[in-house]
Design a protein around this motif. Structure first.
Motif, PDB file in Angstrom:
ATOM      1  N   LEU A 168      31.866  47.184  36.377  1.00 19.49           N
ATOM      2  CA  LEU A 168      32.636  45.891  36.247  1.00 19.49           C
ATOM      3  C   LEU A 168      32.458  45.048  35.115  1.00 19.49           C
ATOM      4  O   LEU A 168      33.347  44.599  34.424  1.00 19.49           O
ATOM      5  N   THR A 206      42.750  38.521  32.510  1.00 17.28           N
ATOM      6  CA  THR A 206      42.214  39.920  33.097  1.00 17.28           C
ATOM      7  C   THR A 206      40.639  39.899  33.487  1.00 17.28           C
ATOM      8  O   THR A 206      40.612  40.008  34.851  1.00 17.28           O
ATOM      9  N   VAL A 207      39.833  39.413  32.741  1.00 16.80           N
ATOM     10  CA  VAL A 207      38.593  39.093  33.364  1.00 16.80           C
ATOM     11  C   VAL A 207      38.376  37.994  34.383  1.00 16.80           C
ATOM     12  O   VAL A 207      37.631  38.454  35.451  1.00 16.80           O
ATOM     13  N   PHE A 208      39.259  36.894  34.317  1.00 21.04           N
ATOM     14  CA  PHE A 208      39.175  36.095  35.476  1.00 21.04           C
ATOM     15  C   PHE A 208      39.663  36.716  36.784  1.00 21.04           C
ATOM     16  O   PHE A 208      39.068  36.426  37.893  1.00 21.04           O
ATOM     17  N   PHE A 209      40.574  37.741  36.753  1.00 16.10           N
ATOM     18  CA  PHE A 209      41.191  38.570  37.993  1.00 16.10           C
ATOM     19  C   PHE A 209      40.302  39.479  38.390  1.00 16.10           C
ATOM     20  O   PHE A 209      39.891  39.877  39.671  1.00 16.10           O
ATOM     21  N   LEU A 228      37.054  39.092  38.250  1.00 17.29           N
ATOM     22  CA  LEU A 228      35.819  38.204  38.828  1.00 17.29           C
ATOM     23  C   LEU A 228      36.274  37.899  40.298  1.00 17.29           C
ATOM     24  O   LEU A 228      35.516  38.291  41.226  1.00 17.29           O
ATOM     25  N   VAL A 229      37.382  37.811  40.362  1.00 17.15           N
ATOM     26  CA  VAL A 229      37.855  37.495  41.945  1.00 17.15           C
ATOM     27  C   VAL A 229      38.040  38.666  42.789  1.00 17.15           C
ATOM     28  O   VAL A 229      37.351  38.752  43.950  1.00 17.15           O
ATOM     29  N   VAL A 230      38.450  39.725  42.118  1.00 16.75           N
ATOM     30  CA  VAL A 230      38.338  41.022  42.904  1.00 16.75           C
ATOM     31  C   VAL A 230      36.896  41.377  43.184  1.00 16.75           C
ATOM     32  O   VAL A 230      36.585  42.082  44.194  1.00 16.75           O
ATOM     33  N   ALA A 231      36.156  41.256  42.278  1.00 15.62           N
ATOM     34  CA  ALA A 231      34.707  41.695  42.433  1.00 15.62           C
ATOM     35  C   ALA A 231      34.030  40.903  43.622  1.00 15.62           C
ATOM     36  O   ALA A 231      33.225  41.431  44.385  1.00 15.62           O
ATOM     37  N   ALA A 232      34.456  39.474  43.698  1.00 15.47           N
ATOM     38  CA  ALA A 232      33.963  38.866  44.657  1.00 15.47           C
ATOM     39  C   ALA A 232      34.320  39.197  46.035  1.00 15.47           C
ATOM     40  O   ALA A 232      33.571  39.342  46.913  1.00 15.47           O
ATOM     41  N   ALA A 233      35.756  39.387  46.056  1.00 16.56           N
ATOM     42  CA  ALA A 233      36.094  40.064  47.323  1.00 16.56           C
ATOM     43  C   ALA A 233      35.652  41.478  47.675  1.00 16.56           C
ATOM     44  O   ALA A 233      35.369  41.659  48.951  1.00 16.56           O
ATOM     45  N   VAL A 257      32.539  42.734  46.898  1.00 10.71           N
ATOM     46  CA  VAL A 257      31.435  42.190  47.459  1.00 10.71           C
ATOM     47  C   VAL A 257      31.406  41.914  48.824  1.00 10.71           C
ATOM     48  O   VAL A 257      30.311  42.350  49.552  1.00 10.71           O
ATOM     49  N   THR A 258      32.135  40.796  48.950  1.00 10.96           N
ATOM     50  CA  THR A 258      32.055  40.340  50.625  1.00 10.96           C
ATOM     51  C   THR A 258      32.291  41.436  51.418  1.00 10.96           C
ATOM     52  O   THR A 258      31.780  41.404  52.423  1.00 10.96           O
ATOM     53  N   ILE A 309      27.468  35.781  43.818  1.00  9.65           N
ATOM     54  CA  ILE A 309      27.267  37.303  44.332  1.00  9.65           C
ATOM     55  C   ILE A 309      26.068  37.941  44.389  1.00  9.65           C
ATOM     56  O   ILE A 309      25.753  38.559  45.445  1.00  9.65           O
ATOM     57  N   ALA A 319      39.697  39.108  52.340  1.00 13.60           N
ATOM     58  CA  ALA A 319      38.415  39.597  52.117  1.00 13.60           C
ATOM     59  C   ALA A 319      37.677  38.652  53.336  1.00 13.60           C
ATOM     60  O   ALA A 319      36.682  39.140  54.004  1.00 13.60           O
TER      61      ALA A 319
END
Lengths: 101, 198
Positions: free
Chosen positions: A40, A62-65, A67-72, A74-75, B72, B165
């Motif tokens: 990512l 797009t990078v901002f989004f 980041l959000v998707v990566a956080a979700a 990983v959770t 993270i 999430a």
């Protein structure tokens, strides 16, 4: 800024390759997740580079989004790892072979 | 003259960031201990933030440090410690014969193709869909304007995604209800008794 875009794009491609290797080679689910994060980040680096080269802030948005998707991701992913660990007492993906015939 | 004077620090910063990024990435893949992998991941993320600063994406560099390295990776470390899997893993063991060389070969082919594409591509193709120009002195303002106008729907969708999430993580990670747990334990005991009898 005088660094050519291609230099950053090559670093990004190498980072993506290392991350893909990790996902394919490692067997610990947590390390595989970290390698997905590497891929990512390779995409993020390419997006920021294109935003600079094309003078379009859409790449940074797009990078901002991402980041959000990566956080979700990983959770939820770590939640799944914890749930699997509760029943299997292992975080190694090779131990999950119930669907094997 | 001025351009050449600015080039040398730029190149040095680029080399430093590339070294940190790739060194950290190799460390993530090659470390036996998951904790060391997570710490190497932090190095890679800081290198990426350095590359962002070098490319005038200052806000994203800060967010990269705060969200990735601060949240993270700490979540990763928390789960590693929580599960107690922070012991060394035998990397040499190869359960599926021939899978590892095959994987490395396939990745090498893909990465080689990507590098050839990246190095050869002429990216000045005349961008016609520029949403907003990047502004080095005010990247927060430009980014905020774009996110809250052009990408407003996507921004609202991320709020929904984060809610889903959080709920999903709570549902997945909580212990099963006590009654169910007791029934499971009773089942286990019955099985154990049955095995003793046979």
């Amino acid at each position: 800024m005088t660094i050519p875009a291609a230099w950053y794009l090559i670093v990004s491609a190498l980072l993506f390759g290392i991350g893909a290797t990790g996902v394919l080679v490692r067997r610990n689910a947590l390390v595989m997740f970290m390698c997905i994060e590497l891929m990512l980040n390779a995409a993020n680096l390419a997006l920021v580079t294109f935003a600079r080269v094309l003078h379009d802030v859409g790449g940074q948005a797009t990078v901002f989004f991402v980041l959000v998707v990566a956080a979700a991701e990983v959770t939820v992913g770590l939640g799944i790892v914890v749930a699997i660990f509760r029943t299997r007492h292992s975080a190694v993906v090779d131990d999950l072979h119930e669907l094997q015939g | 003259m001025l351009a050449t004077a600015r080039t040398v620090p730029d190149v040095l910063v680029f080399i430093a960031s590339a070294a940190i990024i790739l060194g950290g990435a190799v460390g993530v893949v090659a470390s036996k201990n998951p904790v060391h992998s997570a710490l190497n991941l932090i190095a890679t993320l800081i290198g990426i933030a350095l590359a962002f600063v070098e490319q005038e994406a200052n806000f994203l560099a800060a967010v990269q440090i705060i969200v990735y390295a601060g949240a993270i990776v700490i979540l990763f470390l928390f789960v590693i410690m929580f599960l107690g899997v922070d012991r060394n893993e035998s990397i040499r063991l190869e359960p599926l014969a021939g899978q590892r060389p095959l994987a490395v070969g396939a990745v090498a082919v893909v990465t080689g193709g990507l590098i050839a594409l990246m190095a050869a591509g002429g990216w000045y193709s005349g961008a016609t869909t520029v949403i907003a120009p990047t502004d080095p002195s005010n990247d927060v303002g430009a980014l905020g304007k774009v996110i809250f106008t052009t990408y407003l729907f996507a921004f609202e969708a991320t709020a929904l995604l984060l809610i889903i999430a959080v709920v999903g993580a709570v549902l997945l990670a909580r212990r099963p209800p006590a009654s169910l747990d007791a029934a499971q334990r009773a089942d286990d005991r019955d099985v154990a008794v049955g095995e003793e009898l046979t």
